[in-house]
Design a protein around this motif. Structure first.
Motif, PDB file in Angstrom:
ATOM      1  N   LYS A  42       0.812  -1.218   0.000  1.00 28.19           N
ATOM      2  CA  LYS A  42       0.000   0.000   0.000  1.00 28.19           C
ATOM      3  C   LYS A  42       0.849   1.273   0.000  1.00 28.19           C
ATOM      4  O   LYS A  42       0.401   2.332  -0.445  1.00 28.19           O
ATOM      5  CB  LYS A  42      -0.906   0.004   1.234  1.00 28.19           C
ATOM      6  CG  LYS A  42      -1.916  -1.130   1.302  1.00 28.19           C
ATOM      7  CD  LYS A  42      -3.088  -0.891   0.372  1.00 28.19           C
ATOM      8  CE  LYS A  42      -4.196  -1.905   0.612  1.00 28.19           C
ATOM      9  NZ  LYS A  42      -5.352  -1.695  -0.292  1.00 28.19           N
ATOM     10  N   LYS A  43       2.081   1.178   0.508  1.00 28.88           N
ATOM     11  CA  LYS A  43       2.943   2.358   0.599  1.00 28.88           C
ATOM     12  C   LYS A  43       3.853   2.526  -0.622  1.00 28.88           C
ATOM     13  O   LYS A  43       4.660   3.461  -0.669  1.00 28.88           O
ATOM     14  CB  LYS A  43       3.795   2.282   1.867  1.00 28.88           C
ATOM     15  CG  LYS A  43       3.007   2.347   3.164  1.00 28.88           C
ATOM     16  CD  LYS A  43       3.928   2.295   4.368  1.00 28.88           C
ATOM     17  CE  LYS A  43       3.144   2.368   5.666  1.00 28.88           C
ATOM     18  NZ  LYS A  43       4.038   2.312   6.847  1.00 28.88           N
ATOM     19  N   ALA A  44       3.730   1.629  -1.587  1.00 23.75           N
ATOM     20  CA  ALA A  44       4.583   1.714  -2.773  1.00 23.75           C
ATOM     21  C   ALA A  44       4.229   2.934  -3.618  1.00 23.75           C
ATOM     22  O   ALA A  44       3.104   3.438  -3.571  1.00 23.75           O
ATOM     23  CB  ALA A  44       4.457   0.445  -3.605  1.00 23.75           C
ATOM     24  N   SER A  45       5.198   3.388  -4.397  1.00 30.16           N
ATOM     25  CA  SER A  45       4.974   4.540  -5.273  1.00 30.16           C
ATOM     26  C   SER A  45       5.121   4.132  -6.733  1.00 30.16           C
ATOM     27  O   SER A  45       5.630   3.046  -7.033  1.00 30.16           O
ATOM     28  CB  SER A  45       5.974   5.651  -4.945  1.00 30.16           C
ATOM     29  OG  SER A  45       7.298   5.165  -5.012  1.00 30.16           O
ATOM     30  N   CYS A  46       4.686   4.997  -7.627  1.00 30.81           N
ATOM     31  CA  CYS A  46       4.787   4.737  -9.064  1.00 30.81           C
ATOM     32  C   CYS A  46       6.233   4.444  -9.450  1.00 30.81           C
ATOM     33  O   CYS A  46       7.159   5.099  -8.970  1.00 30.81           O
ATOM     34  CB  CYS A  46       4.274   5.948  -9.834  1.00 30.81           C
ATOM     35  SG  CYS A  46       4.451   5.829 -11.640  1.00 30.81           S
ATOM     36  N   CYS A  47       6.422   3.475 -10.325  1.00 27.24           N
ATOM     37  CA  CYS A  47       7.772   3.125 -10.771  1.00 27.24           C
ATOM     38  C   CYS A  47       8.365   4.185 -11.688  1.00 27.24           C
ATOM     39  O   CYS A  47       9.575   4.230 -11.915  1.00 27.24           O
ATOM     40  CB  CYS A  47       7.775   1.766 -11.464  1.00 27.24           C
ATOM     41  SG  CYS A  47       7.060   1.794 -13.132  1.00 27.24           S
TER      42      CYS A  47
END
Length: 299
Positions: A42-47
């Protein structure tokens, strides 16, 4: 079933949670049906989809080192269902693992930036894996074939791998980057007939669509026409960005090339889930721009 439950740190990416929501839906349903456990990051960001490095390689590496570190915290492989995310994050992972021995000062610079934001450092302790590789290499084609309840007999499927999945990384453990067979083997496992055509491993045109729209649409139109000429009932892609250019923009593509196309384009998990007996509506097959009814009628 595989000898133990497969579990992944799930990186859904941006497009599947917005413009291609049906990909998010179908991935969740497919993995649940197969008994694969996903822990969503859920805390990931756009690559960055390859754009960050145009400004700074360090920016792309740091953003995605953070994404990988989130999976490392869980001691799980990072799973994506987007070829572009796989290409970008997989290449960053490859580059940073090389830096551990070839350029440790660079890796230290990345980790210092992460530390400034109170993020876990990158350790190079996990793997970045596309859903396609997870199905073929981890779950296994024989097991998928055993789970089929709606055999896709008579359905002719043209794989559209695109470019990021196959050639963004220097090492590809699961297939040949120029003559791949993973998707075609998966089609056979669910009873469909694979269709081969020239453009299946080429770029869909999405990366140039914002500044060379006509050329982008001509490229997409060429691929679609080749698939139709080869006898395809549908295209199947492992990338939502490819899906946008091939499906969502197909009416615009038709205007540019001056020809009617009407070829349905499915997301990879939609096709496999159909063979497992999942309701087409639950898979979002009515959300596509090009109608998928001809595919369902074939079945």
């Amino acid at each position: 079933m595989p000898s133990q439950t497969l579990k992944y740190a799930y990186f859904p990416g941006c497009v599947a949670q917005g413009a291609c929501r049906e990909l998010y839906q179908s991935t969740e349903i497919l993995t649940r049906t197969l008994g694969i456990e996903l822990v969503e990051l859920k805390k990931a960001s756009c690559c960055g989809s390859g754009t960050f490095k145009e400004d700074s390689q360090l920016l792309e590496d740091t953003v995605n080192a953070r994404n990988i570190a989130l999976a490392e915290e869980l001691q799980l492989p990072l799973l994506t269902h987007c070829s572009t995310c796989q290409g970008v994050i997989g290449r960053v992972d490859e580059r940073l693992k090389e830096s551990q021995t070839a350029d440790p000062a660079y890796l230290e610079q990345v980790n210092q930036l992460l530390q400034q934001e109170s993020c876990t450092p990158y350790k190079g302790a996990t793997e970045v894996k596309h859903l396609l590789w997870a199905l073929v290499a981890d779950y296994g084609l024989e097991e998928i074939q055993r789970r089929v309840t709606r055999k896709l007999s008579g359905l002719k499927c043209a794989a559209f791998y695109g470019c990021y999945l196959l050639r963004a990384q220097t090492q590809l453990a699961y297939d040949d980057p120029y003559q791949p067979e993973s998707m075609e083997n998966l089609f056979r496992a669910v009873g469909a007939t694979p269709i081969y055509y020239r453009g299946r491993t080429q770029c869909c045109g999405w990366p140039i669509s914002s500044y060379a729209t006509t050329e982008s649409f001509k490229l997409a139109g060429t691929h679609i026409q080749e698939a139709i000429a080869a006898g395809a009932d549908c295209m199947v892609t492992p990338c939502p960005l490819c899906h946008l250019n091939l499906d969502s923009r197909q009416p615009e593509v038709e205007k540019v090339i001056g020809r009617s196309l009407g070829l349905p384009v499915l997301h990879l998990p939609q096709l496999v889930a159909l063979a497992l007996g999942v309701d087409p509506k639950a898979l979002g097959l009515d959300n596509h721009i090009v109608s998928t009814h001809p595919v369902l009628e074939k079945l």
